[in-house]
Design an enzyme around this catalytic site. Structure first.
Site, PDB file in Angstrom:
ATOM      1  N   HIS A   1       0.874  -0.709   0.435  1.00 23.96           N
ATOM      2  CA  HIS A   1       0.336  -0.186   0.315  1.00 23.96           C
ATOM      3  C   HIS A   1       1.204   1.666   0.376  1.00 23.96           C
ATOM      4  O   HIS A   1       1.918   1.276   0.719  1.00 23.96           O
ATOM      5  CB  HIS A   1      -1.477   0.112   1.317  1.00 23.96           C
ATOM      6  CG  HIS A   1      -0.229  -0.113   2.359  1.00 23.96           C
ATOM      7  ND1 HIS A   1       0.241   1.110   3.127  1.00 23.96           N
ATOM      8  CD2 HIS A   1      -0.390  -1.226   3.156  1.00 23.96           C
ATOM      9  CE1 HIS A   1       0.354   1.222   4.737  1.00 23.96           C
ATOM     10  NE2 HIS A   1       0.177  -0.369   4.275  1.00 23.96           N
TER      11      HIS A   1
ATOM     12  N   ASP B   1       6.459   0.188   6.784  1.00 25.52           N
ATOM     13  CA  ASP B   1       4.855   0.282   6.714  1.00 25.52           C
ATOM     14  C   ASP B   1       4.041   1.821   5.333  1.00 25.52           C
ATOM     15  O   ASP B   1       3.551   2.539   6.280  1.00 25.52           O
ATOM     16  CB  ASP B   1       4.500   1.008   7.562  1.00 25.52           C
ATOM     17  CG  ASP B   1       2.651  -0.149   7.564  1.00 25.52           C
ATOM     18  OD1 ASP B   1       2.401  -0.701   6.790  1.00 25.52           O
ATOM     19  OD2 ASP B   1       1.913   0.528   8.563  1.00 25.52           O
TER      20      ASP B   1
ATOM     21  N   GLU C   1      -4.276   2.201   3.092  1.00 29.25           N
ATOM     22  CA  GLU C   1      -5.276   0.052   3.634  1.00 29.25           C
ATOM     23  C   GLU C   1      -5.473   0.927   5.126  1.00 29.25           C
ATOM     24  O   GLU C   1      -5.664   0.844   5.700  1.00 29.25           O
ATOM     25  CB  GLU C   1      -3.717  -0.238   3.619  1.00 29.25           C
ATOM     26  CG  GLU C   1      -3.599  -1.029   4.234  1.00 29.25           C
ATOM     27  CD  GLU C   1      -3.156  -1.483   5.420  1.00 29.25           C
ATOM     28  OE1 GLU C   1      -3.719  -2.681   6.482  1.00 29.25           O
ATOM     29  OE2 GLU C   1      -3.008  -0.829   6.754  1.00 29.25           O
ATOM     30  N   GLU C   2      -4.755   2.411   4.909  1.00 37.51           N
ATOM     31  CA  GLU C   2      -4.342   2.323   7.055  1.00 37.51           C
ATOM     32  C   GLU C   2      -5.157   3.154   7.731  1.00 37.51           C
ATOM     33  O   GLU C   2      -5.836   2.466   8.769  1.00 37.51           O
ATOM     34  CB  GLU C   2      -2.812   3.853   7.005  1.00 37.51           C
ATOM     35  CG  GLU C   2      -2.002   3.432   6.904  1.00 37.51           C
ATOM     36  CD  GLU C   2      -0.944   2.156   7.839  1.00 37.51           C
ATOM     37  OE1 GLU C   2      -1.788   1.842   8.648  1.00 37.51           O
ATOM     38  OE2 GLU C   2      -0.438   1.786   7.392  1.00 37.51           O
TER      39      GLU C   2
ATOM     40  N   ASP D   1       3.103  -6.453   3.692  1.00 38.69           N
ATOM     41  CA  ASP D   1       2.646  -5.125   4.642  1.00 38.69           C
ATOM     42  C   ASP D   1       2.420  -5.668   5.923  1.00 38.69           C
ATOM     43  O   ASP D   1       2.206  -5.766   6.730  1.00 38.69           O
ATOM     44  CB  ASP D   1       1.219  -5.117   4.285  1.00 38.69           C
ATOM     45  CG  ASP D   1       0.668  -3.774   5.037  1.00 38.69           C
ATOM     46  OD1 ASP D   1       1.776  -2.548   5.127  1.00 38.69           O
ATOM     47  OD2 ASP D   1       0.002  -3.866   5.453  1.00 38.69           O
TER      48      ASP D   1
END
Lengths: 463, 463
Positions: free
Chosen positions: B285, B297, B331-332, B359
């Site tokens: 992501h 991340d 995504e977060e 991820d």
């Protein structure tokens, strides 16, 4: 006969299977306890904090090395082991001095300052330093082919990188390290006046990495100074040499070799209940290089080894064999501690059955590297399922550890902890080998992994 | 018949063994090429350097997120893929603001300043902040048992630590994360006016870790502000509460929820030679939290995924299936990119057979976590020997990746790269998730491991 044998056989199989699974359950419970205690109530990280930040780099013969001896002896005494003692050993003393300085000088007189670190054991330069043209080579064959005509009066620059495509970085280190260890001795044969070595690191940065070197049988009067430059500076120098082959390199270092001094291996023992006269050793080396604080090399191995015995005491595990933690002095530039321990073991006719060393950094453990026979290898590999929950999967035949190898031939099993190797040589022997690079859990997992193998070896014995 | 069958059988076995070993040799050669190229001529590290240091933290809807879209689109176009395009997706936009501030106030008025980070999605405090007594709890049951009488008008402090004795840190994260995600919604039920959450980290330090939270069905007017405090501050506050239960906590944050904005998934494709209409996806992501630079991340996953397609192009490997790299947005705090990709794939009736996500950080790869059926699991596990030289040993059933899971049910195999997990949560969602924490080789090994599985899936197909 046949019909009578079958029930007996079934009975035997039943008993044997039952006892195997009972043992497996006991072992599995013990491993779980070891890992849980190391991870939730461990001591290795605090010990390593002290060793790294309150004592620091501890080269053999230094004040710091002596403080490390006293500190670890006192901490082992706190654990309530059956015995704690110091084993005297004479160690070499080499000091870096404080005047390392170097630059590249272009034909037009422009100077670019370069970081260097004298190699451990190197002679100093003359007081005013040396300046000469540079000949870049990649191996001893290339050096020989250039010969005296091209080398005499020059500085030889060994620039063979560690091979990046090898998965175990230790193999890449092994493939490049003869430049550092024997480069000066080789270059002397052709009249070189100094040696520069590309740092043994896979990272592209500005930190030079030191390490041991040897002049072999080069007479004292002919020994030439040797220093490491960083990988970044090595690439820079190499590129510049292609443009300006006449450039000169200047360096100055005032390192010194002193007379040997008295130091110690630090030893603690839990005496065995069943086989008090059979010894199992776990250890690492207490000395480190003088730059950085030696957290990974080998503060990690020292504190993990201490933790193995602490875990046994804490869990009230009473080993059958006598288990010793040995903190070896002088691995880095002499191996005197390892040699002394093996020599004394032989002299006293002590039976050593197993030794385990941690000296590859405090990173996530992956398994073990084993020097032993097929029977012991098979036994150890049969324990693989017990280690699976802890992601320990390597039970390779291979190099164990420098300090325990002098016992080879007089011991059944030698083992080295195999941590993840990717980051180790980035920091190894450089100012970046510091406590900040240590991850607490990785260190603790290593200690628990070592304790687990020691427990299994103690329980089932060596073959 | 019997006698005639045997030679036929032998012949068949011979052919089949020969072709298996020929395939194995080919596959082994291809994996070697992938690893060697990634380690000695890789691009992921340079891409990640740019994404981390030239763009930085890239929360959905931010200027940085849009720059990341443009940058990765341009870089994918440089690779000479068959197609590169942007897939539009509406994403939530939440901004932190710039006034986060907190302190502990003792009954006698002494103030101790504390680092906080608003949780992603939290409402702000009133302009002047809030100050109240603190009730420490460890889970929702404890919260419920205290009830409205003890909670009303207070700040609830969720302080259940991640369990240190779990080997996979992801499991420890999973065991503690409901406090962060649903803590505010739960505390609201009993009249709390704010929520503090112990950071989801196994490291004892001063960095708070943010992350997504949800108010569930709490009406807008009743939503209370929520913030993370560091593990060190959580321990400090907990200790202090035992001495001074009447202490108060003050915090102020001016985060804001905006209308949704248009953003994009970035997609590149090498069209398949044999099955152009069957798709295999590799991705990570593109968005990250706003603190730190999102290197692990999930900058790591993004650049490793791009590297998979670059390696195939560089080695002139022409896949049978169409292989897509998908850089998912959001995504977060919304997963809108992953949902959109799956929705569009379904709408267009695209057959997806395999998806692989990275991820879990750019650390040394250990294997894969697989969501599939027994036949595919068996096929993938049969490749374990090919991965052994690269120390890849985990082929577990388990959670694959947030962005690819929306395809579940319409795809044969979902896989997540499993890197070493020990260091991940130390930095995850905090200001310490930066490029300096990336090791080049570890990142590259991950990319090569992903490329290897993609190559094998492409070669043998999904079951």
């Amino acid at each position: 006969m046949k019909t009578r044998l079958i029930p007996a056989l079934i009975f035997f199989l039943f008993i044997s299977t039952a006892s195997i699974s009972q043992n497996a359950a006991q072992d599995s419970t013990m491993l779980k306890k070891l890992y849980t205690t190391a991870l939730s109530d461990g001591k290795a990280y605090d010990w390593l904090d002290y060793l790294s930040n309150q004592i620091g780099g501890r080269l053999s013969g230094s004040f710091e090395a002596e403080r490390a001896v006293k500190y670890t002896e006192a901490e082992l005494k706190e654990l309530g082991l059956d015995k704690v003692w110091l084993q005297p050993v004479m160690v070499p003393k080499w000091t870096r001095g404080f005047k390392e300085y170097a630059y590249i000088e272009s034909p037009s007189g422009e100077k670019t300052v370069t970081n260097i670190l004298a190699l451990g054991g190197s002679v100093p330069t003359p007081n005013l330093g040396i300046k000469a043209e540079v000949v870049e080579v990649h191996n001893f064959e290339e050096l020989a082919s250039l010969g005296r005509q091209k080398i005499e009066g020059k500085i030889v620059f060994f620039n063979r990188p560690m091979q990046p495509d090898l998965i175990h970085t230790g193999h890449a280190y092994g493939g490049a390290s003869n430049q550092r260890y024997s480069g000066a001795a080789e270059a002397t044969k052709y009249g070189a006046i100094g040696v520069l070595v590309r740092s043994l690191s896979l990272k592209n940065d500005s930190a030079p990495h030191t390490g041991a070197m040897s002049y072999g049988d080069t007479p004292e009067s002919k020994r030439i100074p040797a220093a490491a430059i960083s990988t970044k500076d090595a690439d820079y120098l190499s590129g510049l040499l292609k443009l300006e082959p006449q450039l000169q390199f200047y360096f100055k270092q005032n390192c010194k070799i002193w007379d040997d001094v008295l130091s110690y291996n630090v030893i603690g023992e839990i005496t065995g209940t069943t086989y008090p006269d059979k010894y199992m050793v776990v250890g690492g080396h207490l000395d480190s290089w003088d730059v950085g604080d030696g957290a990974h090399d080998d503060g990690a191995g020292v504190t993990q080894s201490m933790e193995v015995l602490r875990l046994f005491k804490k869990l009230n595990y009473k080993p059958k064999h006598s288990i010793r933690v040995v903190l070896f002095m002088n691995e880095e530039n002499g191996l005197r501690g390892g040699l002394k321990y093996a020599e004394e073991a032989k002299r006293k006719n002590e039976t050593h059955v197993f030794a385990l060393e941690s000296d590859s950094g405090g990173f996530t453990p992956r398994g073990f590297s084993l020097e032993t026979d097929d029977a012991n290898l098979a036994q150890i590999r049969s324990w693989a399922p017990l280690f699976e929950p802890y992601l320990i999967h390597l039970f390779d035949e291979g190099y164990s550890g420098a300090d325990i190898r002098p016992m080879k031939g007089n011991i059944n099993v030698l083992a080295g902890l195999q941590p993840d190797s990717q980051r180790y040589f980035d920091i190894h022997h450089s100012a970046n080998d510091t406590f900040e690079q240590i991850n607490k859990r990785e260190l603790e997992l290593g200690a628990a992994t070592m304790a687990s193998l020691m427990y299994l070896m103690d329980t089932y014995g060596a073959k």
